[in-house]
Write a protein that holds these residues in place. Structure first.
Motif, PDB file in Angstrom:
ATOM      1  N   ASN A 115       0.449  -1.214   0.519  1.00 24.51           N
ATOM      2  CA  ASN A 115      -0.097   0.004   0.201  1.00 24.51           C
ATOM      3  C   ASN A 115       0.822   1.034  -0.078  1.00 24.51           C
ATOM      4  N   GLY A 116       2.076   1.182   1.123  1.00 19.47           N
ATOM      5  CA  GLY A 116       2.819   2.089   0.910  1.00 19.47           C
ATOM      6  C   GLY A 116       2.383   3.702   1.351  1.00 19.47           C
ATOM      7  N   ASP A 117       1.522   4.038   1.776  1.00 19.17           N
ATOM      8  CA  ASP A 117       1.142   4.915   2.454  1.00 19.17           C
ATOM      9  C   ASP A 117       0.583   5.581   1.903  1.00 19.17           C
ATOM     10  N   GLY A 118      -1.098   4.884   0.623  1.00 20.76           N
ATOM     11  CA  GLY A 118      -1.502   5.095  -0.241  1.00 20.76           C
ATOM     12  C   GLY A 118      -1.411   5.361  -1.440  1.00 20.76           C
ATOM     13  N   ARG A 119       0.141   5.029  -1.999  1.00 19.44           N
ATOM     14  CA  ARG A 119       0.703   4.759  -2.937  1.00 19.44           C
ATOM     15  C   ARG A 119       0.791   3.897  -3.760  1.00 19.44           C
ATOM     16  N   HIS A 120       0.179   2.921  -3.720  1.00 20.78           N
ATOM     17  CA  HIS A 120      -0.739   1.267  -4.073  1.00 20.78           C
ATOM     18  C   HIS A 120      -2.302   2.271  -5.027  1.00 20.78           C
ATOM     19  N   ASN A 121      -2.565   2.903  -3.999  1.00 21.13           N
ATOM     20  CA  ASN A 121      -4.001   3.249  -4.823  1.00 21.13           C
ATOM     21  C   ASN A 121      -3.932   4.254  -5.373  1.00 21.13           C
ATOM     22  N   GLU A 122      -3.172   5.688  -6.078  1.00 22.71           N
ATOM     23  CA  GLU A 122      -2.801   6.303  -6.615  1.00 22.71           C
ATOM     24  C   GLU A 122      -2.005   6.467  -8.423  1.00 22.71           C
ATOM     25  N   PHE A 123      -1.629   5.033  -7.644  1.00 23.50           N
ATOM     26  CA  PHE A 123      -1.506   4.237  -8.805  1.00 23.50           C
ATOM     27  C   PHE A 123      -2.226   3.179  -9.379  1.00 23.50           C
ATOM     28  N   ALA A 124      -3.776   2.745  -8.390  1.00 25.87           N
ATOM     29  CA  ALA A 124      -5.245   1.749  -9.335  1.00 25.87           C
ATOM     30  C   ALA A 124      -5.827   3.783  -9.632  1.00 25.87           C
ATOM     31  N   ALA A 169       7.512   2.467  -7.491  1.00 26.25           N
ATOM     32  CA  ALA A 169       6.487   3.451  -7.995  1.00 26.25           C
ATOM     33  C   ALA A 169       6.585   4.167  -6.207  1.00 26.25           C
ATOM     34  N   TYR A 170       7.381   4.185  -5.607  1.00 29.63           N
ATOM     35  CA  TYR A 170       7.444   4.846  -3.627  1.00 29.63           C
ATOM     36  C   TYR A 170       8.525   5.683  -3.910  1.00 29.63           C
ATOM     37  N   ASP A 171       8.823   6.128  -4.433  1.00 30.56           N
ATOM     38  CA  ASP A 171      10.111   7.360  -4.178  1.00 30.56           C
ATOM     39  C   ASP A 171       9.366   8.430  -5.565  1.00 30.56           C
ATOM     40  N   LEU A 172       8.675   8.201  -6.129  1.00 30.96           N
ATOM     41  CA  LEU A 172       7.996   9.170  -6.973  1.00 30.96           C
ATOM     42  C   LEU A 172       7.328   9.681  -5.920  1.00 30.96           C
ATOM     43  N   PRO A 173       7.379  11.524  -5.925  1.00 34.71           N
ATOM     44  CA  PRO A 173       7.233  12.347  -5.184  1.00 34.71           C
ATOM     45  C   PRO A 173       5.687  12.201  -5.333  1.00 34.71           C
ATOM     46  N   GLU A 174       5.120  12.082  -6.253  1.00 35.91           N
ATOM     47  CA  GLU A 174       3.332  12.070  -7.049  1.00 35.91           C
ATOM     48  C   GLU A 174       2.741  11.226  -8.048  1.00 35.91           C
ATOM     49  N   VAL A 175       2.037  11.066  -8.566  1.00 32.62           N
ATOM     50  CA  VAL A 175       1.400  10.187  -9.511  1.00 32.62           C
ATOM     51  C   VAL A 175       0.665  11.228  -9.947  1.00 32.62           C
ATOM     52  N   LYS A 176       1.461  11.171 -11.450  1.00 25.83           N
ATOM     53  CA  LYS A 176       0.440  12.047 -12.672  1.00 25.83           C
ATOM     54  C   LYS A 176       0.766  11.298 -13.490  1.00 25.83           C
ATOM     55  N   ARG A 177      -0.218  11.387 -14.222  1.00 21.87           N
ATOM     56  CA  ARG A 177      -0.347  10.613 -15.703  1.00 21.87           C
ATOM     57  C   ARG A 177      -1.758  11.058 -16.557  1.00 21.87           C
ATOM     58  N   SER A 178      -1.004  11.311 -18.018  1.00 21.51           N
ATOM     59  CA  SER A 178      -2.155  12.235 -18.898  1.00 21.51           C
ATOM     60  C   SER A 178      -2.846  11.781 -19.408  1.00 21.51           C
ATOM     61  N   PHE A 179      -3.728  10.146 -19.555  1.00 21.64           N
ATOM     62  CA  PHE A 179      -3.410   9.689 -20.018  1.00 21.64           C
ATOM     63  C   PHE A 179      -5.099   8.767 -19.506  1.00 21.64           C
ATOM     64  N   PRO A 180      -6.054   8.331 -20.336  1.00 23.60           N
ATOM     65  CA  PRO A 180      -7.268   8.610 -19.279  1.00 23.60           C
ATOM     66  C   PRO A 180      -7.376   6.815 -18.930  1.00 23.60           C
ATOM     67  N   VAL A 181      -8.118   7.040 -17.930  1.00 17.66           N
ATOM     68  CA  VAL A 181      -8.194   4.751 -17.369  1.00 17.66           C
ATOM     69  C   VAL A 181      -9.359   4.757 -18.035  1.00 17.66           C
ATOM     70  N   SER A 182      -9.140   3.159 -18.101  1.00 16.71           N
ATOM     71  CA  SER A 182     -10.686   2.361 -18.950  1.00 16.71           C
ATOM     72  C   SER A 182     -11.622   2.668 -18.423  1.00 16.71           C
ATOM     73  N   PRO A 183     -12.783   2.481 -18.822  1.00 19.85           N
ATOM     74  CA  PRO A 183     -14.411   2.908 -18.904  1.00 19.85           C
ATOM     75  C   PRO A 183     -14.708   2.155 -17.798  1.00 19.85           C
TER      76      PRO A 183
END
Length: 293
Positions: A88-97, A175-189
């Motif tokens: 989970n990594g302080d919420g990092r897992h959910n941020e990626f999800a 993944a757990y070293d990033l200051p934040e999770v940013k992604r420009s692509f849309p998620v799947s429907p």
């Protein structure tokens, strides 16, 4: 020769100070175009403390070889759903999800087994690697050696014992070293997530006739019937709130994408269900939030 040299350097980095390796290293993955393994990538692999044979298994058998979180977030890796593994990594897992639309492991566990515990690693990984959907594994630092390593360690060890099951799995480092999770692509429907949940229910053996309901209509029934419920129960580990009235049993379950609603009428086998999307229907989602405890 290049491949052997690259893996040897990766192995050295995993057992020494990776900052010594500052020159780019060429690796040639099997059936892939040669690419550059940079010093930062070596640093991330070194932090995982995986061994040379383990690195080689990932390189030779996984979907993407050694990938960094930055590389991963710059791509559109999943078009039709998929699964996310890792601590989970302080919420990092959910941020990626949230950023990718991948289903976090806890949601999958609940849908497959009805509860998150006890952990059933072999059965769980057997199912998701046979599902045909892509799986992304966020590899943490000290993946197998950390004093608190538990489920993630079990999962990695299962893959190393069953490398042929890596073919739909991407191993992402850093993944757990990033200051934040940013992604420009849309998620799947959201439709993919709903279909995924129904497959999970079928795998659990809880297939029963159901009717798709209008989300607003079913939510309005929830809001009305909860006023007559003698008791409202909550299962925090499942994200579930449920109650029973003379009309039947109502269930509302929170996931990252929104809410699943289910209604089991009294005296009937046919259930009604609906999905409320947090992204596509924020007003209805907000109303559903008021019903969950």
């Amino acid at each position: 020769m290049r491949r052997l040299l690259a893996i040897a350097l990766l192995f050295a980095a995993s057992h020494a100070d990776a900052s010594r390796f500052r020159a780019p290293v060429i690796r040639t993955p099997v059936s892939r175009v040669p690419i550059v393994v940079s010093a930062p990538k070596l640093d991330l692999v070194a932090a995982s403390e995986l061994t040379l044979p383990q690195i080689a298994l990932i390189e030779n058998h996984s979907l993407g070889g050694i990938e960094t979180a930055t590389e991963f977030l710059e791509q559109e890796p999943v078009k039709e759903g998929g699964y996310l593994l890792g601590i989970n990594g302080d919420g990092r897992h959910n941020e990626f999800a949230e950023a990718t639309g991948l289903t976090p492991f806890l949601e999958t566990y609940v849908e497959l087994f009805g509860r998150p515990h006890p952990v059933r690693t072999p059965e769980f990984l057997d199912y998701i690697t046979r599902s045909g959907e892509e799986t992304v594994f966020l590899v943490p630092p000290k993946a197998l050696t950390h004093e608190d390593a538990n489920v993630t360690k079990e999962e990695l060890e299962w893959f190393f014992e069953n490398p042929e099951r890596m073919k739909s799995v991407r191993f992402v480092f850093g993944a757990y070293d990033l200051p934040e999770v940013k992604r420009s692509f849309p998620v799947s429907p959201d439709e993919h997530r709903v279909a995924q949940q129904r497959r999970h229910n079928a795998q659990r053996g809880s297939v029963s006739p159901f009717v798709n309901s209008d989300p607003e209509e079913l939510l309005s029934e929830f809001e009305s019937e909860i006023q007559h419920a003698p008791m409202v129960r909550e299962r925090a580990s499942r994200g579930m709130t449920y109650f029973q009235t003379e009309a039947g049993t109502y269930i509302i379950r929170r996931i990252l994408r929104g809410y699943f609603l289910e209604f089991f009428p009294e005296g009937e086998f046919e259930r009604r269900e609906a999905f409320i999307s947090k992204r596509n229907n924020p007003k209805l989602f907000s109303r559903a939030n008021g019903l969950s405890y």
